[in-house]
Design a protein around this motif. Structure first.
Motif, PDB file in Angstrom:
ATOM      1  N   MET A   1       0.813  -1.211   0.000  1.00  0.00           N
ATOM      2  CA  MET A   1       0.000   0.000   0.000  1.00  0.00           C
ATOM      3  C   MET A   1       0.851   1.268   0.000  1.00  0.00           C
ATOM      4  O   MET A   1       0.485   2.270  -0.597  1.00  0.00           O
ATOM      5  CB  MET A   1      -0.921   0.002   1.220  1.00  0.00           C
TER       6      MET A   1
ATOM      7  N   THR B   1      -0.330   0.188  -3.781  1.00  0.00           N
ATOM      8  CA  THR B   1      -1.192  -0.986  -3.992  1.00  0.00           C
ATOM      9  C   THR B   1      -0.701  -1.934  -5.086  1.00  0.00           C
ATOM     10  O   THR B   1      -1.345  -2.135  -6.116  1.00  0.00           O
ATOM     11  CB  THR B   1      -2.658  -0.576  -4.300  1.00  0.00           C
TER      12      THR B   1
ATOM     13  N   THR C   1      -1.718 -10.782  -0.794  1.00  0.00           N
ATOM     14  CA  THR C   1      -2.930 -10.328  -1.487  1.00  0.00           C
ATOM     15  C   THR C   1      -3.825 -11.539  -1.739  1.00  0.00           C
ATOM     16  O   THR C   1      -3.347 -12.580  -2.183  1.00  0.00           O
ATOM     17  CB  THR C   1      -2.553  -9.666  -2.836  1.00  0.00           C
TER      18      THR C   1
ATOM     19  N   THR D   1      -5.009  -5.220  -7.916  1.00  0.00           N
ATOM     20  CA  THR D   1      -3.950  -4.311  -7.464  1.00  0.00           C
ATOM     21  C   THR D   1      -3.391  -3.661  -8.718  1.00  0.00           C
ATOM     22  O   THR D   1      -3.789  -4.032  -9.829  1.00  0.00           O
ATOM     23  CB  THR D   1      -2.811  -5.059  -6.733  1.00  0.00           C
TER      24      THR D   1
ATOM     25  N   GLY E   1      -6.561   1.358  -0.730  1.00  0.00           N
ATOM     26  CA  GLY E   1      -6.106   0.144  -1.413  1.00  0.00           C
ATOM     27  C   GLY E   1      -7.236  -0.848  -1.691  1.00  0.00           C
ATOM     28  O   GLY E   1      -7.234  -1.534  -2.711  1.00  0.00           O
ATOM     29  N   TRP E   2      -8.175  -0.912  -0.747  1.00  0.00           N
ATOM     30  CA  TRP E   2      -9.279  -1.868  -0.909  1.00  0.00           C
ATOM     31  C   TRP E   2     -10.475  -1.213  -1.592  1.00  0.00           C
ATOM     32  O   TRP E   2     -11.444  -1.862  -1.911  1.00  0.00           O
ATOM     33  CB  TRP E   2      -9.714  -2.440   0.454  1.00  0.00           C
TER      34      TRP E   2
ATOM     35  N   ARG F   1     -11.989  -3.392  -4.842  1.00  0.00           N
ATOM     36  CA  ARG F   1     -10.905  -4.224  -5.382  1.00  0.00           C
ATOM     37  C   ARG F   1     -11.394  -5.564  -5.926  1.00  0.00           C
ATOM     38  O   ARG F   1     -10.685  -6.235  -6.658  1.00  0.00           O
ATOM     39  CB  ARG F   1      -9.786  -4.422  -4.350  1.00  0.00           C
TER      40      ARG F   1
END
Lengths: 83, 389, 294
Positions: free
Chosen positions: C129, C133, C139, C145, C207-208, C265
């Motif tokens: 992150m 990401t 992961t 990503t 990131g998510w 994501r």
């Protein structure tokens, strides 16, 4: 250490992070059940609890993430847009 | 006593009372850490020995220990030094007074366990003081002086000292030890006041430095490295007094006065260069030897002074910087402003004998008399048009 | 919650993103660990959170070290403190999933094999992150990503399982949405010596790809859907903790889709992909339940 890269603890190490805020949490202590989940979950440690269990926010550094309002089952915190 | 260079280092580190040792095996260094491990397990030395899983971790552990004010030591060689390299820079740029022995060895591929100096010289920009030893005795002496130099208030930078694979690491020579009391007087218990980790006075070490700060941090390291020249000389002269053995400081000059040809050398084969100078002097050739004991800080002034008026300068490099030349040759050139004859020799453990040094000195005189400019000569390379001896 | 001090060891105004679960957990973690604690932090989001020198938000010492080197650095710190006779300090590595599952696993494994006396907390936000990401070994399958733009095709590396295989005294998983469960696990870890490992699932809004206020809810859905299992392993025994202890039966768990849909994501995971993810989760539950039976 001579000229070394050593840092001391201080509030605002990342700046006045309250300036990042788009929405502001507002606490209505009359609705608060004093469960203090807002205090527990605040990532920043800007939710403070007083000796009577009342809650207030340190706006100088609150980034306005909204977690406190989200975890408040009593809906005593609401997010208000900053103007 | 009679001991190998590796054991000499172990005796030195024991006398220096290192507190934390973290190391990983690699030929031809392994006997250093075996011996230290034995000292500790037999209760002859009080230290924590971390048998880590890599050289990267060895230096990381030394840095962690040093950051708490402990006296930390490791030893490595060749591939191990390169694998460690990120942390070597961390120690140097962080000003942690760690001490490391490097048994110099050629880098792969192809695999080679024999002597070369490219490994240690590859780390010359890391903020470490770099010493190269000539003898087993000097390896012992350096291992004690290294801690004193590193921990000196004016320096506070790590020190690595190199000893040539096999010709020092595994060769037994006479070794005189100093008594523990003398060692303690020369090198008192660490004050540890360089520590940056302390729960009583909590600080954060090493978080982001903006461009507004970084240059000053590097500048202060530069100044301490500069300052270390005097500290190295002081340590050498003080250790000469303690041990009764004359110690070289930054450089050693051997029969340099009036020399028409100067062999500039580093490490274990310096003794052979000196024998060659003796032989040449007997034959009427005024040869001298300038041995660089310290590579960082680079003793430019001493080199300039020693080479002044010399007809032919032959820098012998047991290392190489591809696309440029011998590393010491280039640095001497930059220190003196004149191009020496740069002999690349002894690569990958190739023999480098008294005969070779005598041949190099004669070759350098011939080239100088023929008016040749700066040049690079791969000495003794097979299939070359160059005269070999 | 009464056991948690009002003293803040991680001061406000740090440089973390709004809604960051990793600092949420560090704030709670430091309250449990107390002032006699040394943090060792490799390259990760926490390196940025500290802000710029000469300021830091941390009231306990932090030593920043190289990406791969946190456990080894901590081993060296412990050795030095032992030599100096200081025995009452918690030495805690606080590392991201990249610095744990990928580049740092060698030094972590080395320290664990030696049994070095340290606590290692991996806050797992399931990608690199700090650098924007990118896919890590941690992961999960299907997650988008910047280096797996169609979703990661492989599963998540089981680092707690790897740590259990080291036979260290304590291994636990936790999630930032259950801070009291995490606090209890830290307390247990503190009460032991040797290498102790806590793997902390730590949702990440940017990131998510979910709104910042949903950090707690996302983490809860991870646990309630069974995608993340809370357990602790000590003395050769494994037990489920928190909400996970009631989720051994699949029917008790919330549909995985609820956890996936709240995040951007997983937006492109189609039903067949989701079925595959569910199978992996079921297998993971079987493995953990078998471990719990002993």
């Amino acid at each position: 250490m001579l000229g070394g890269p050593v840092s001391k603890a201080t509030e605002g190490a990342g700046g006045l992070t309250g300036m990042w805020r788009i929405r502001r949490p507002e606490v209505d202590n009359s609705m608060c059940t004093k469960c203090h989940l807002c205090w527990l979950f605040c990532p920043e440690g800007v939710v403070r609890r007083g000796c009577k269990g009342e809650i207030w926010i340190v706006y100088e550094f609150c980034k306005g993430c909204g977690i406190c309002a989200e975890v408040c089952a009593a809906r005593a915190i609401r997010m208000v847009r900053e103007v | 006593m009679i001991a190998t260079g590796n054991h000499a280092v172990a005796y030195g580190v024991k006398a220096a009372r290192a507190e934390v040792i973290a190391a990983y095996p690699i030929t031809p260094q392994t006997q250093i850490i075996e011996k230290l491990s034995e000292f500790i397990e037999k209760g002859e030395m009080r230290a924590k020995f971390l048998r880590v899983e890599s050289e990267h971790s060895a230096m990381a552990a030394c840095i962690g220990a040093s950051a708490c004010g402990a006296r930390a030591f490791t030893a490595t060689s060749s591939q191990g030094l390169l694998y460690m390299s990120e942390m070597v820079f961390w120690a140097g740029l962080g000003s942690f007074p760690v001490v490391m022995a490097v048994v110099t060895r050629a880098l792969a591929p192809p695999w080679s366990i024999w002597n070369e100096h490219t490994d240690i010289l590859s780390q010359r920009d890391a903020g470490w003081i770099v010493i190269m030893c000539e003898s087993v005795q000097e390896a012992y002496d350096a291992s004690i002086q290294a801690f004193r130099i590193a921990e000196d208030r004016r320096v506070r930078q790590p020190v690595m000292f190199g000893l040539d694979a096999f010709s020092l690491s595994h060769t037994s020579e006479r070794l005189d030890l100093i008594g523990q009391e003398e060692a303690d007087a020369f090198l008192p218990a660490p004050e540890g006041d360089w520590k940056v980790i302390d729960v009583q006075e909590p600080t954060t070490y090493g978080n982001m430095a903006s461009p507004e700060r970084m240059m000053e941090i590097r500048h202060s390291t530069m100044e301490r490295l500069k300052e270390s020249s005097g500290v190295i000389e002081e340590a050498a002269s003080e250790f000469s007094r303690v041990s009764g053995r004359q110690q070289a400081g930054l450089v050693e000059e051997y029969r340099t006065s009036g020399a028409e040809v100067m062999l500039v050398v580093v490490g274990a084969s310096s003794g052979d260069a000196k024998d060659a100078a003796d032989a040449l002097r007997d034959e009427g050739v005024r040869a001298g030897v300038l041995r660089l004991r310290v590579i960082r800080p680079f003793p430019s002034e001493r080199i300039r002074a020693a080479l002044q008026g010399c007809k032919a300068v032959a820098v012998v490099d047991r290392d190489y910087s591809f696309g440029l030349g011998g590393i010491i040759g280039q640095e001497v050139a930059s220190a003196t402003g004149a191009g020496p004859f740069n002999y690349i020799a002894g690569i990958g453990g190739r023999d480098l004998s008294v005969m070779d040094f005598a041949g190099i000195a004669r070759d350098a005189i011939r080239r100088a008399e023929a008016g040749e400019g700066r040049g690079e000569i791969w000495w003794g390379i097979k299939g070359s048009q160059e005269p070999s001896r | 919650m009464r056991n948690l001090t009002d003293e803040e060891y991680l001061l406000p105004g740090n440089a973390a993103c709004p809604g960051c679960a990793a600092v949420m957990a560090m704030r709670i973690g430091l309250k449990v660990l107390g002032p006699r604690t040394i943090l060792v932090i490799p390259a990760c989001c926490m390196s940025v959170v500290q802000g710029h020198c000469p300021k830091t938000p941390s009231k306990v010492p932090i030593f920043n070290t190289a990406f791969a080197a946190s456990a080894a650095t901590a081993s060296g710190i412990r050795a030095a403190l032992e030599m100096k006779g200081i025995m009452d300090v918690n030495i805690v590595c606080w590392a991201g999933d990249g610095g744990t599952a990928d580049i740092g696993i060698q030094s972590l494994s080395g320290a664990a094999e030696r049994g070095d006396d340290l606590i290692y907390v991996c806050y797992d936000n399931e990608a690199y992150m700090n650098t924007g990401t990118q896919r890590s070994g941690s992961t999960p399958e299907g997650a988008r990503t910047t280096t797996t733009i169609t979703g990661k095709s492989e599963g998540k590396k089981d680092v707690p399982g790897i740590m259990i295989a080291h036979r260290i005294p304590y291994v636990a998983t936790a999630c930032t949405s259950y801070p009291l469960d995490f606090a209890n696990k830290l307390r247990r870890a503190i009460s032991m010596r040797g290498t102790r490992y806590i793997h902390l699932l730590s949702p990440c809004p940017p990131g998510w790809r979910y709104p910042t206020e949903k950090t707690v809810e996302v983490g809860k859905l991870a646990v309630e859907s069974g995608a993340w299992i809370l357990y602790e392993w000590a003395g050769g025994r494994c037990r489920l903790t928190g909400p996970s202890s009631g989720l051994a039966e699949r029917s008790k768990r919330r549909p995985l889709e609820e956890y996936l849909r709240i995040q951007g994501r997983f937006a492109q995971a189609d039903p067949s992909k989701i079925e595959g993810m569910k199978r992996r989760i079921d297998e993971e539950w079987e493995r953990i339940l078998a471990l719990c039976k002993g």
